[in-house]
Write a protein that holds these residues in place. Structure first.
Motif, PDB file in Angstrom:
ATOM      1  N   LEU A   1       1.031  -1.000  -0.087  1.00  0.00           N
ATOM      2  CA  LEU A   1       0.197   0.126  -0.165  1.00  0.00           C
ATOM      3  C   LEU A   1       0.744   1.676   0.177  1.00  0.00           C
ATOM      4  CD1 LEU A   1      -2.732  -1.214   2.459  1.00  0.00           C
ATOM      5  CD2 LEU A   1      -2.894  -0.869   0.672  1.00  0.00           C
ATOM      6  N   THR A   2       2.600   1.329   0.550  1.00  0.00           N
ATOM      7  CA  THR A   2       2.804   2.533   0.617  1.00  0.00           C
ATOM      8  C   THR A   2       3.778   2.081  -1.091  1.00  0.00           C
ATOM      9  OG1 THR A   2       4.457   3.330   1.570  1.00  0.00           O
ATOM     10  CG2 THR A   2       4.916   0.892   2.211  1.00  0.00           C
ATOM     11  N   PRO A   3       4.272   3.635  -1.231  1.00  0.00           N
ATOM     12  CA  PRO A   3       4.925   3.875  -2.518  1.00  0.00           C
ATOM     13  C   PRO A   3       6.375   3.757  -2.487  1.00  0.00           C
ATOM     14  CG  PRO A   3       4.710   6.053  -2.080  1.00  0.00           C
ATOM     15  CD  PRO A   3       3.466   4.815  -0.959  1.00  0.00           C
ATOM     16  N   ILE A   4       6.889   3.495  -1.406  1.00  0.00           N
ATOM     17  CA  ILE A   4       8.389   3.229  -0.746  1.00  0.00           C
ATOM     18  C   ILE A   4       8.674   2.022  -0.495  1.00  0.00           C
ATOM     19  CG2 ILE A   4      10.253   4.224   1.390  1.00  0.00           C
ATOM     20  CD1 ILE A   4       8.671   6.446   1.446  1.00  0.00           C
ATOM     21  N   ASP A   5       9.408   1.897  -0.833  1.00  0.00           N
ATOM     22  CA  ASP A   5      10.118  -0.232  -1.212  1.00  0.00           C
ATOM     23  C   ASP A   5      11.574  -0.293  -0.034  1.00  0.00           C
ATOM     24  OD1 ASP A   5      11.556   0.536  -3.222  1.00  0.00           O
ATOM     25  OD2 ASP A   5      10.890  -0.621  -4.455  1.00  0.00           O
ATOM     26  N   ARG A   6      12.164   1.381   0.304  1.00  0.00           N
ATOM     27  CA  ARG A   6      13.262   1.148   0.087  1.00  0.00           C
ATOM     28  C   ARG A   6      13.354   2.540   1.647  1.00  0.00           C
ATOM     29  NH1 ARG A   6      19.232   0.939  -3.305  1.00  0.00           N
ATOM     30  NH2 ARG A   6      20.571   0.145  -1.404  1.00  0.00           N
ATOM     31  N   TYR A   7      14.105   2.087   2.647  1.00  0.00           N
ATOM     32  CA  TYR A   7      14.327   2.812   3.736  1.00  0.00           C
ATOM     33  C   TYR A   7      15.780   2.436   4.240  1.00  0.00           C
ATOM     34  CZ  TYR A   7      11.890  -0.997   6.616  1.00  0.00           C
ATOM     35  OH  TYR A   7      11.201  -2.157   6.868  1.00  0.00           O
TER      36      TYR A   7
ATOM     37  N   GLY B   1      17.517   0.871   6.613  1.00  0.00           N
ATOM     38  CA  GLY B   1      18.164  -0.129   7.555  1.00  0.00           C
ATOM     39  C   GLY B   1      16.608  -2.137   7.312  1.00  0.00           C
ATOM     40  N   GLY B   2      16.462  -1.339   5.984  1.00  0.00           N
ATOM     41  CA  GLY B   2      15.224  -2.042   5.772  1.00  0.00           C
ATOM     42  C   GLY B   2      14.417  -2.496   4.293  1.00  0.00           C
ATOM     43  N   ALA B   3      13.464  -2.909   3.985  1.00  0.00           N
ATOM     44  CA  ALA B   3      12.944  -2.890   2.664  1.00  0.00           C
ATOM     45  C   ALA B   3      11.086  -3.060   3.098  1.00  0.00           C
ATOM     46  CB  ALA B   3      13.224  -3.648   1.540  1.00  0.00           C
ATOM     47  N   SER B   4      10.405  -2.315   2.044  1.00  0.00           N
ATOM     48  CA  SER B   4       9.243  -2.795   2.492  1.00  0.00           C
ATOM     49  C   SER B   4       8.531  -3.266   1.241  1.00  0.00           C
ATOM     50  CB  SER B   4       7.945  -1.402   2.594  1.00  0.00           C
ATOM     51  OG  SER B   4       6.928  -1.568   2.329  1.00  0.00           O
ATOM     52  N   TYR B   5       8.243  -4.780   1.372  1.00  0.00           N
ATOM     53  CA  TYR B   5       7.294  -5.433  -0.006  1.00  0.00           C
ATOM     54  C   TYR B   5       6.546  -6.593   0.606  1.00  0.00           C
ATOM     55  CZ  TYR B   5      11.414  -8.756   0.543  1.00  0.00           C
ATOM     56  OH  TYR B   5      12.203  -9.879   1.498  1.00  0.00           O
TER      57      TYR B   5
ATOM     58  N   ARG C   1       4.190  -2.104  -8.989  1.00  0.00           N
ATOM     59  CA  ARG C   1       5.707  -2.144  -9.492  1.00  0.00           C
ATOM     60  C   ARG C   1       6.315  -3.711  -8.467  1.00  0.00           C
ATOM     61  NH1 ARG C   1       7.376   2.860  -6.397  1.00  0.00           N
ATOM     62  NH2 ARG C   1       7.988   1.383  -4.546  1.00  0.00           N
ATOM     63  N   PRO C   2       6.822  -4.230  -8.973  1.00  0.00           N
ATOM     64  CA  PRO C   2       7.176  -5.575  -8.730  1.00  0.00           C
ATOM     65  C   PRO C   2       8.630  -5.459  -8.310  1.00  0.00           C
ATOM     66  CG  PRO C   2       7.156  -6.000 -10.544  1.00  0.00           C
ATOM     67  CD  PRO C   2       6.803  -4.281 -11.203  1.00  0.00           C
ATOM     68  N   PHE C   3       9.345  -6.165  -7.517  1.00  0.00           N
ATOM     69  CA  PHE C   3      10.446  -5.310  -6.443  1.00  0.00           C
ATOM     70  C   PHE C   3      11.620  -6.029  -6.865  1.00  0.00           C
ATOM     71  CE2 PHE C   3      12.826  -6.180  -2.358  1.00  0.00           C
ATOM     72  CZ  PHE C   3      12.851  -4.513  -1.828  1.00  0.00           C
ATOM     73  N   GLN C   4      12.678  -4.710  -6.331  1.00  0.00           N
ATOM     74  CA  GLN C   4      14.151  -5.414  -6.639  1.00  0.00           C
ATOM     75  C   GLN C   4      14.460  -5.522  -5.766  1.00  0.00           C
ATOM     76  OE1 GLN C   4      16.312  -2.374  -8.280  1.00  0.00           O
ATOM     77  NE2 GLN C   4      16.694  -3.508  -9.991  1.00  0.00           N
ATOM     78  N   ALA C   5      15.388  -6.292  -5.732  1.00  0.00           N
ATOM     79  CA  ALA C   5      16.330  -6.838  -4.550  1.00  0.00           C
ATOM     80  C   ALA C   5      17.607  -6.683  -4.406  1.00  0.00           C
ATOM     81  CB  ALA C   5      16.203  -8.823  -4.442  1.00  0.00           C
ATOM     82  N   PHE C   6      17.536  -5.233  -4.214  1.00  0.00           N
ATOM     83  CA  PHE C   6      18.928  -4.184  -4.380  1.00  0.00           C
ATOM     84  C   PHE C   6      19.909  -5.036  -3.898  1.00  0.00           C
ATOM     85  CE2 PHE C   6      16.350  -2.333  -1.146  1.00  0.00           C
ATOM     86  CZ  PHE C   6      16.872  -2.429   0.502  1.00  0.00           C
ATOM     87  N   TRP C   7      19.424  -6.073  -2.043  1.00  0.00           N
ATOM     88  CA  TRP C   7      20.895  -6.331  -1.596  1.00  0.00           C
ATOM     89  C   TRP C   7      21.380  -7.809  -2.084  1.00  0.00           C
ATOM     90  CZ3 TRP C   7      15.751  -6.107  -0.198  1.00  0.00           C
ATOM     91  CH2 TRP C   7      15.238  -7.775  -0.027  1.00  0.00           C
TER      92      TRP C   7
END
Length: 356
Positions: free
Chosen positions: A136-142, A144-148, A180-186
């Motif tokens: 529900l939130t457009p922010i998927d990266r913050y 220390g963590g990720a939102s997905y 928006r699909p999630f990208q595992a940036f780590w």
């Protein structure tokens, strides 16, 4: 035309109905009903506004409608019913359906996000960290963590997933869906865990017992508790971490406020266990609520009633066009203008009744 002859005098009723049936714009149909007494009688007696409504929005066939008048709520018959009605009932139906068609025939200039809250997902890998609420939130990266949201891993890349949501109102027009699909940036290579394709369904609970109102999304919600009134085409998805837009072939009325995303195909394996996953970062459903002019209620029997509030129709029109009243005086002026239009329509009906 020179003699003022009415073409309805020269054709059979079924021919006339077929001709007027080509009127696909509600405004044209209302204008036709104001040409003369005979034209109005034909439009009203044959329920052409009702038929146009069903043709444009078949998702609402099994809803019983209601209208608010000075005496309270007057329930109307089920709109799919073919039972005969007296002339007063036909006139009442004509007026109601003409009003129902007005906002639905207007383009939505300022679409809004209609998503309310997730009911649940068919699977979730880590319920706390990767819950479907995160979509529900457009922010998927913050920091220390990720939102997905992440599905559970599967050996078979063809195992589907689905997510159920409640829309923020009981009756809405839905025009498009953004994902928006999630990208595992780590992870090495920063992989995108997108499904290969998606499909959308709109519907309602079968009964009050089936209304899931848990505070938190449930695991594996039962799709059998819902009646699906619309199913979209299957849309392919790109393996990219961008907001991908899926426009429905035409606007759809969602009666009951339930929205489902079906996810097909898995393109990526997890680097640790080698299983296939689907991960989504953000989802929004664009359209417009029909409240406050219309409101849907479900009774214990499962019957739905759509209530119409004429005094709120101008607010809905303004909202569709993205307009806002700059002052109380402007709002009051618009209210009085709408009231004047209603009075003029009533006067026109009285004049037509006196003709011939």
């Amino acid at each position: 035309m020179a003699t003022g002859r009415n073409f309805m005098d020269y054709f059979e009723i079924d021919v006339i109905s077929n001709v007027l049936g080509f009127l696909n714009n509600p405004a044209d149909l209302i204008r036709a009903s104001a040409v003369s007494r005979s034209w109005r009688h034909h439009v009203v007696a044959n329920g052409l506004c009702k038929k146009l409504w069903l043709r444009k929005f078949p998702q609402v066939t099994n809803v019983a409608y209601a209208v608010e008048d000075s005496d309270g709520i007057t329930k109307l018959s089920n709109i799919s019913s073919g039972s005969p009605a007296n002339w007063e009932a036909l006139k009442r139906d004509h007026k109601i359906y003409s009003f129902l068609l007005q906002p639905l025939a207007k383009p939505i200039i300022s679409p809004k996000d209609c998503l309310g809250f997730p009911i649940g997902a068919s699977s979730t890998d880590h319920d706390l960290a990767e819950n479907v609420i995160n979509t529900l939130t457009p922010i998927d990266r913050y920091p220390g963590g990720a939102s997905y949201w992440s599905s559970k891993g599967e050996k078979d890349p063809n195992v589907p997933e689905n997510i159920l949501y409640r829309l923020n109102t009981s009756i809405s027009i839905v025009t498009e869906v953004h994902i928006r699909p999630f990208q595992a940036f780590w992870e090495p290579g920063r992989p995108v865990y997108s499904p290969k394709s998606v499909r959308f369904r709109l519907g309602r609970p079968k009964s009050m017992v089936d209304v899931e109102i848990d505070v938190c999304p449930v695991q594996q919600p039962s799709v059998d508790k819902y009646i699906w009134t619309y199913t979209s085409p299957v849309f392919p998805m790109a393996q990219e971490s961008c907001l991908q837009q899926f426009k429905l072939p035409e606007p759809v009325v969602c009666v009951g406020g339930i929205f489902q995303i079906e996810l097909f195909g898995r393109a990526r394996r997890g680097p640790i266990d080698g299983l296939f996953y689907i991960c989504l970062g953000y989802i929004r459903v664009l359209g417009h609520s029909l409240e406050p002019a219309f409101n849907l209620e479900m009774y214990p029997s499962g019957e739905l009633q759509l209530k119409y509030y004429p005094h709120a129709l101008e607010v809905l029109h303004r909202s569709f066009s993205g307009e806002r009243s700059s002052s109380v005086d402007e709002a009051e002026s618009e209210r009085l203008l709408h009231r004047a239009e209603l009075l003029l329509e009533e006067m026109a009906e009285e004049v037509l009744d006196e003709w011939d």
